[in-house]
Write a protein that holds these residues in place. Structure first.
Motif: not given
Lengths: 158, 157
Positions: B58-78
């Protein structure tokens, strides 16, 4: 169809290959110890923050930083080919460079917002387009900003 | 990096860029928590994890739980939403702070964690070898958190 691994360097770079062939041997002659090239990539991100912080106070210094970002952006590719030639066809380096560049552009564009932020959005979508047609297209953002900053400096002087 | 570090670093940089009292600190908090929403997946989905592992994920994140929202896709949408909203909001600084915090959160994750920038278009992961892994990363995170917190108080004093 999309959900795939990029297996080898997926995108043909836009940079002139002849220029690269000319510069790489020169870079190979520079006597430098092997270092982590990721520091250069991270450095360009950090410098983009410093640019945003200084652009209103010291525009000349900020313009110099833009040139430094451009230099770092160029150096990370050159030195990664020099130190880690086996990884040069790997997509990981391409991805790191891509993300670092885009985020540096985004941070710089946010400060001015209009119209630069819209160029940044176009740049983001060019990533998808580039992957589809296997040839890299991008907005030459650093050059746009350098031109803008020089124009601004000249306007302030006069 | 932890959500708290995201918040503190984004807040400090926003203060430096946009100046004191030009935006409420909640804007940064919303951007950071909204961006890191998918970290809650690790709490809900992994039944086998021990409490310690869940907390770490939860604190440091794990790659398996990272969705597109937490990657460039999220950056693009925002970015698109911000580009549209820019013409309609009265306080443009607040919008800029929100987007800057969202971007910085992603940049910090990109620099310190394993990410999949083009997910779901491509599954390739990248990891910048900037910070140490394991306990070194946690200590580094705490040190940075403490340092930036002190700097914020000095800046606001």
């Amino acid at each position: 169809m999309w959900k795939t691994f990029l297996e080898s360097k997926p995108i043909k770079p836009l940079a002139n290959q002849n220029f690269r062939k000319m510069v790489d041997p020169l870079a190979a002659r520079i006597p430098l110890p092997v270092f982590n090239v990721d520091y250069l990539t991270a450095g360009s991100l950090l410098l983009s923050l410093i640019f945003v912080l200084t652009v209103d106070v010291h525009p000349f210094f900020a313009t110099a930083i833009l040139f430094l970002i451009l230099l770092l952006d160029w150096c990370d590719g050159v030195f990664s080919r020099k130190f880690f030639p086996e990884k040069s066809s790997h997509p990981e380096g391409w991805l790191k460079d891509l993300v670092a560049d885009r985020m540096a552009h985004g941070i710089i564009a946010l400060k001015f917002f209009f119209p630069f932020f819209y160029l940044f959005i176009i740049d983001l979508f060019l990533i998808i387009f580039s992957i589809r047609i296997k040839k890299q297209y991008l907005v030459p953002y650093h050059f746009v900003f350098i031109a803008y900053m020089i124009f601004r400096l000249v306007a302030e002087k006069s | 990096m932890s959500i708290l570090s995201h918040f503190v670093i984004s807040y400090y940089i926003s203060l430096l860029v946009f100046g004191n009292w030009t935006f409420p600190f909640e804007v940064v908090l919303y951007a950071v928590v909204l961006g890191d929403l998918d970290r809650f997946r690790s709490l809900l989905q992994e039944q086998d994890f021990s409490f310690r592992k869940k907390l770490s994920a939860f604190l440091y994140g794990r790659m398996e739980y990272r969705t597109w929202w937490n990657e460039l896709g999220g950056v693009g949408l925002v970015s698109i939403l911000a580009g549209v909203l820019y013409f309609f909001v009265a306080n443009k600084t607040v919008l800029q702070v929100f987007v800057l915090s969202f971007f910085l959160r992603y940049v910090l994750d990109f620099l310190t964690l394993k990410t999949r920038p083009l997910f779901p278009l491509a599954m390739n992961s990248v990891e910048m070898n900037i910070l140490r892994k394991g306990k070194g990363r946690i200590y580094g995170d705490f040190f940075l958190l403490a340092l930036i917190t002190v700097l914020i108080f000095v800046h606001l004093a």
